[in-house]
Enzyme design. Structure first.
Site, PDB file in Angstrom:
ATOM      1  CG  ASP A 164      -2.007  -0.990   1.182  1.00  0.00           C
ATOM      2  OD1 ASP A 164      -2.356  -1.408   0.069  1.00  0.00           O
ATOM      3  OD2 ASP A 164      -2.515  -1.364   2.247  1.00  0.00           O
ATOM      4  NE  ARG A 165      -1.296   7.302  -1.108  1.00  0.00           N
ATOM      5  CZ  ARG A 165      -1.357   8.252  -0.160  1.00  0.00           C
ATOM      6  NH1 ARG A 165      -0.284   8.993   0.088  1.00  0.00           N
ATOM      7  NH2 ARG A 165      -2.454   8.450   0.527  1.00  0.00           N
TER       8      ARG A 165
END
Length: 479
Positions: free
Chosen positions: A226-227
């Site tokens: 995930d970012r």
């Protein structure tokens, strides 16, 4: 997606461009060049004939047949040269740049005029903006500039919209390469940087940073993070290595270890969560525990507790989207600073025990509204994918949109930054509403979630990073 998305939801190769990329034909021409050639041929000698030499009725437009996309084309120097980075206040920023969003006419658009489309689905900018953009040749149909928004869309119409693009900043920490042996590339990914271009992020992604600063491209995805998640990120350098790692994933021979900091005092005894997980929204990657979901299994072990929060070792034995985050939410110990699964949008119990009390649609609406009210990057950056953006995905009133200058047809929306004095001169655009704004830089709370991929281990390899500072026992969260 932390340990998840292991070659199950995305193509195996990083070099697969998104729909906004310029695809090349087998002859070496770009897709746009091919359309330009057809348009010029039409103007020279086929103005009155359509596909197959069919005569066109008065006022009927010629629409070229759709072009096949060559998905074997990687991001290349042409893409990397679109703009440059600059660093300020510990952040990596992207100088605003011009970018073309491209799409074929959607089925629901057929028979509508461009004016109707802008009014019904792309409402964040005023109609006057689109009229001005059309006059300046920024809106095209089949590579022909549109100067009249009353033109009616037809099947296979190819739309192009040139925008002045602003990207959100990310942390300025360099990408550390842990291993590069010609077969595998292992990176220690900082939090806040997406792996691939998505939503408002393009140059501020791992793929583009590696290409622009290290000259590394033609990579194959093994997994994604995930970012907001940091840590071990694997890429395969060759197709053979990609197939080998992919088989390890399918055979569950790739061991993964994460660390996170959660709210509250996590139990000292080992916990195993086996609740099934269901994807609520593939577009923005929201999941929840649900009996109709896929089987999951995660082992949790407490490492330390500082009186307020706990550091937990996470061993996901399956690879579902957001598995660690969803299971910890279910157990009542959401990851500290998790903008999705620690949100009050899940109800008074914040999803503990699977108690939500909302339908999937109500939950999504509540999450989007909470992120919008806080001007948060966490969900809103996923809701902007250029010209392919529906009104059902953004119900922001026109009045509010005009106040903050948001644009659904433009990536310069939400938390992206206006042109600043520190950016090189000449980056402003007189039609760009974002250029008129100066937004505060994001805080650490907006850029970091306390989840870290600590170790990935296979039968004959092990890749690991240092333990993050926030995982130490004496760590105290800053106010």
């Amino acid at each position: 997606m932390e340990q998840a998305a292991l070659n199950t939801a995305t193509p195996a190769e990083v070099n697969v461009p998104s729909s906004e990329e310029k695809f090349e034909t087998k002859t070496g021409k770009r897709k746009s060049d091919d359309l330009e050639d057809k348009s010029q041929t039409n103007r020279r000698g086929k103005r009155q004939r359509g596909e197959g030499g069919k005569k066109l009725r008065a006022g009927e437009r010629y629409i070229p047949p759709p072009q096949k996309k060559n998905r074997g084309v990687s991001f290349c120097q042409e893409h990397f040269d679109e703009t440059t980075y600059y660093f300020e206040g510990g952040l990596r920023k992207v100088c605003p740049y011009y970018f073309d969003f491209r799409t074929y006419c959607k089925g629901r658009w057929i028979g509508k005029s461009l004016l109707e489309l802008f009014k019904s689905e792309f409402r964040a900018e005023s109609i006057e903006y689109y009229r001005m953009a059309a006059k300046e040749g920024r809106i095209r149909l089949n590579e022909t500039p549109v100067d009249d928004l009353s033109v009616v869309l037809r099947n296979n119409d190819y739309m192009r919209n040139t925008v002045h693009r602003h990207e959100p900043p990310v942390v300025g920490k360099p990408l550390e390469i842990l291993v590069d042996d010609g077969e595998v590339l292992v990176v220690d990914k900082p939090a806040s940087i997406p792996v691939h271009p998505c939503g408002r992020f393009r140059h501020n992604t791992v793929i583009f940073i590696l290409g622009k600063e290290r000259g590394i491209s033609e990579l194959h995805t093994v997994h994604r993070l995930d970012r907001l998640t940091s840590g071990v990120l694997l890429f395969a350098r060759t197709l053979e290595a990609s197939k080998k790692l992919d088989q390890l994933v399918r055979d569950r021979q790739l061991e993964k270890e994460y660390v996170c900091r959660v709210e509250g005092e996590f139990p000292e005894d080992e916990l195993i969560c086996e609740e099934p997980i269901l994807v609520v929204s593939f577009k923005i990657g929201i999941c929840r525990v649900d009996p109709k979901g896929k089987e999951c299994r995660t082992i949790f072990q407490r490492i330390n507790f500082n009186g307020k929060t706990s550091v937990v070792r996470c061993l996901p034995l399956t690879g579902r989207t957001h598995q660690i985050r969803v299971h910890l939410q279910y157990l009542g110990f959401p990851i500290l600073n998790d903008p999705i699964y620690g949100s009050s949008a899940w109800g008074p119990h914040r999803g503990k025990g699977g108690l939500v009390g909302k339908s999937n649609e109500e939950l999504l609406e509540a999450l989007v509204e909470e992120n919008r009210s806080q001007e948060s990057l966490h969900l809103l950056h996923m809701l902007d994918d250029g010209i392919d953006q529906g009104a059902d995905q953004n119900k922001k009133p026109e009045k509010e949109a005009k106040q903050d200058g948001a644009s659904e047809l433009n990536t310069s929306v939400g938390m992206s930054h206006g042109c600043t004095d520190e950016a090189p001169p000449g980056n402003g655009d007189h039609l760009c509403s974002e250029c008129k704004l100066v937004r505060p830089d994001p805080t650490e709370k907006e850029l970091v979630m306390y989840l870290h991929a600590l170790r990935y281990k296979g039968p004959d390899f092990e890749y690991s990073t240092r333990l993050p500072d926030w995982a130490k026992e004496d760590w105290v969260e800053a106010d």
